[in-house]
Motif scaffolding. Structure first.
Motif, PDB file in Angstrom:
ATOM      1  N   GLU A 188      10.549 -27.931  -8.558  1.00 24.46           N
ATOM      2  CA  GLU A 188      11.068 -27.883  -9.924  1.00 24.46           C
ATOM      3  C   GLU A 188       9.893 -27.672 -10.868  1.00 24.46           C
ATOM      4  O   GLU A 188       8.979 -28.480 -10.936  1.00 24.46           O
ATOM      5  CB  GLU A 188      11.786 -29.191 -10.254  1.00 24.46           C
ATOM      6  CG  GLU A 188      12.434 -29.199 -11.607  1.00 24.46           C
ATOM      7  CD  GLU A 188      13.141 -30.514 -11.906  1.00 24.46           C
ATOM      8  OE1 GLU A 188      13.291 -30.819 -13.090  1.00 24.46           O
ATOM      9  OE2 GLU A 188      13.528 -31.223 -10.963  1.00 24.46           O
ATOM     10  N   ILE A 199      19.186 -24.049 -16.132  1.00 23.26           N
ATOM     11  CA  ILE A 199      19.205 -22.845 -15.307  1.00 23.26           C
ATOM     12  C   ILE A 199      20.293 -21.908 -15.813  1.00 23.26           C
ATOM     13  O   ILE A 199      21.436 -22.308 -16.026  1.00 23.26           O
ATOM     14  CB  ILE A 199      19.433 -23.208 -13.824  1.00 23.26           C
ATOM     15  CG1 ILE A 199      18.223 -23.991 -13.293  1.00 23.26           C
ATOM     16  CG2 ILE A 199      19.679 -21.951 -12.991  1.00 23.26           C
ATOM     17  CD1 ILE A 199      18.408 -24.556 -11.904  1.00 23.26           C
ATOM     18  N   ASP A 200      19.910 -20.641 -15.993  1.00 17.78           N
ATOM     19  CA  ASP A 200      20.827 -19.627 -16.513  1.00 17.78           C
ATOM     20  C   ASP A 200      21.196 -18.582 -15.462  1.00 17.78           C
ATOM     21  O   ASP A 200      22.284 -18.035 -15.478  1.00 17.78           O
ATOM     22  CB  ASP A 200      20.192 -18.933 -17.724  1.00 17.78           C
ATOM     23  CG  ASP A 200      21.106 -17.904 -18.346  1.00 17.78           C
ATOM     24  OD1 ASP A 200      22.182 -18.296 -18.836  1.00 17.78           O
ATOM     25  OD2 ASP A 200      20.751 -16.704 -18.325  1.00 17.78           O
ATOM     26  N   ASP A 201      20.277 -18.309 -14.532  1.00 22.41           N
ATOM     27  CA  ASP A 201      20.503 -17.255 -13.546  1.00 22.41           C
ATOM     28  C   ASP A 201      19.616 -17.536 -12.332  1.00 22.41           C
ATOM     29  O   ASP A 201      18.748 -18.414 -12.372  1.00 22.41           O
ATOM     30  CB  ASP A 201      20.145 -15.898 -14.155  1.00 22.41           C
ATOM     31  CG  ASP A 201      20.836 -14.717 -13.465  1.00 22.41           C
ATOM     32  OD1 ASP A 201      21.531 -14.934 -12.451  1.00 22.41           O
ATOM     33  OD2 ASP A 201      20.674 -13.588 -13.954  1.00 22.41           O
ATOM     34  N   ALA A 202      19.834 -16.789 -11.255  1.00 18.59           N
ATOM     35  CA  ALA A 202      19.030 -16.946 -10.047  1.00 18.59           C
ATOM     36  C   ALA A 202      18.836 -15.596  -9.385  1.00 18.59           C
ATOM     37  O   ALA A 202      19.708 -14.721  -9.468  1.00 18.59           O
ATOM     38  CB  ALA A 202      19.690 -17.917  -9.091  1.00 18.59           C
ATOM     39  N   TYR A 203      17.689 -15.447  -8.751  1.00 14.53           N
ATOM     40  CA  TYR A 203      17.348 -14.216  -8.041  1.00 14.53           C
ATOM     41  C   TYR A 203      16.939 -14.587  -6.623  1.00 14.53           C
ATOM     42  O   TYR A 203      16.068 -15.436  -6.436  1.00 14.53           O
ATOM     43  CB  TYR A 203      16.201 -13.486  -8.740  1.00 14.53           C
ATOM     44  CG  TYR A 203      16.518 -13.148 -10.180  1.00 14.53           C
ATOM     45  CD1 TYR A 203      17.234 -11.999 -10.498  1.00 14.53           C
ATOM     46  CD2 TYR A 203      16.129 -13.998 -11.215  1.00 14.53           C
ATOM     47  CE1 TYR A 203      17.539 -11.690 -11.817  1.00 14.53           C
ATOM     48  CE2 TYR A 203      16.434 -13.695 -12.534  1.00 14.53           C
ATOM     49  CZ  TYR A 203      17.134 -12.542 -12.827  1.00 14.53           C
ATOM     50  OH  TYR A 203      17.445 -12.246 -14.123  1.00 14.53           O
ATOM     51  N   GLU A 204      17.558 -13.945  -5.648  1.00 16.81           N
ATOM     52  CA  GLU A 204      17.248 -14.250  -4.257  1.00 16.81           C
ATOM     53  C   GLU A 204      16.369 -13.155  -3.664  1.00 16.81           C
ATOM     54  O   GLU A 204      16.623 -11.964  -3.844  1.00 16.81           O
ATOM     55  CB  GLU A 204      18.527 -14.382  -3.435  1.00 16.81           C
ATOM     56  CG  GLU A 204      18.283 -14.846  -2.018  1.00 16.81           C
ATOM     57  CD  GLU A 204      19.541 -15.230  -1.279  1.00 16.81           C
ATOM     58  OE1 GLU A 204      19.451 -15.454  -0.062  1.00 16.81           O
ATOM     59  OE2 GLU A 204      20.614 -15.326  -1.900  1.00 16.81           O
ATOM     60  N   ILE A 217      14.908 -18.465  -3.369  1.00 18.64           N
ATOM     61  CA  ILE A 217      15.748 -18.243  -4.542  1.00 18.64           C
ATOM     62  C   ILE A 217      14.963 -18.765  -5.737  1.00 18.64           C
ATOM     63  O   ILE A 217      14.456 -19.895  -5.706  1.00 18.64           O
ATOM     64  CB  ILE A 217      17.090 -18.989  -4.443  1.00 18.64           C
ATOM     65  CG1 ILE A 217      17.886 -18.506  -3.231  1.00 18.64           C
ATOM     66  CG2 ILE A 217      17.907 -18.801  -5.723  1.00 18.64           C
ATOM     67  CD1 ILE A 217      19.146 -19.307  -2.962  1.00 18.64           C
ATOM     68  N   HIS A 259      15.368 -19.753  -9.543  1.00 18.21           N
ATOM     69  CA  HIS A 259      16.303 -20.066 -10.621  1.00 18.21           C
ATOM     70  C   HIS A 259      15.529 -19.967 -11.929  1.00 18.21           C
ATOM     71  O   HIS A 259      14.424 -20.506 -12.033  1.00 18.21           O
ATOM     72  CB  HIS A 259      16.862 -21.492 -10.459  1.00 18.21           C
ATOM     73  CG  HIS A 259      17.604 -21.672  -9.178  1.00 18.21           C
ATOM     74  ND1 HIS A 259      18.960 -21.502  -9.075  1.00 18.21           N
ATOM     75  CD2 HIS A 259      17.179 -22.015  -7.934  1.00 18.21           C
ATOM     76  CE1 HIS A 259      19.348 -21.732  -7.836  1.00 18.21           C
ATOM     77  NE2 HIS A 259      18.278 -22.048  -7.121  1.00 18.21           N
ATOM     78  N   GLU A 294      13.568 -22.418  -4.597  1.00 15.94           N
ATOM     79  CA  GLU A 294      14.099 -22.882  -3.317  1.00 15.94           C
ATOM     80  C   GLU A 294      13.456 -22.013  -2.255  1.00 15.94           C
ATOM     81  O   GLU A 294      13.770 -20.827  -2.148  1.00 15.94           O
ATOM     82  CB  GLU A 294      15.614 -22.706  -3.240  1.00 15.94           C
ATOM     83  CG  GLU A 294      16.406 -23.630  -4.109  1.00 15.94           C
ATOM     84  CD  GLU A 294      17.895 -23.475  -3.847  1.00 15.94           C
ATOM     85  OE1 GLU A 294      18.340 -23.753  -2.723  1.00 15.94           O
ATOM     86  OE2 GLU A 294      18.598 -23.055  -4.791  1.00 15.94           O
TER      87      GLU A 294
END
Length: 70
Positions: free
Chosen positions: A15, A21-26, A31, A33, A44
């Motif tokens: 963290e 958190i608004d969005d996430a990209y993998e 991932i 966030h 993550e």
């Protein structure tokens, strides 16, 4: 910064911020966030044990002990 390791899932959570958190990209290995301003909030990391093993060879011992106690 807060670090947590989920042994059952082999995921290392880092963290970076307390922002919402608004969005996430993998990606292939993680991932990311992000907040609304695209600042990373949480990482993550998949296969966290592999990263920790590599880090153990490079990090100072006091940091390794701290991570191991999680």
């Amino acid at each position: 910064m807060k670090v947590n390791y989920k042994k059952h899932d082999d995921i290392l959570l880092i963290e970076l911020s307390h922002k919402k958190i608004d969005d996430a990209y993998e990606t292939e290995n993680m991932i990311v966030h992000v907040a609304q301003d695209k600042e990373p909030v949480l990482l993550e990391i998949f296969k966290g044990s592999q990263l920790l093993e590599k880090a153990a060879k490079e990090l100072p011992k006091n940091i390794i002990k701290r991570i191991a106690s999680l």
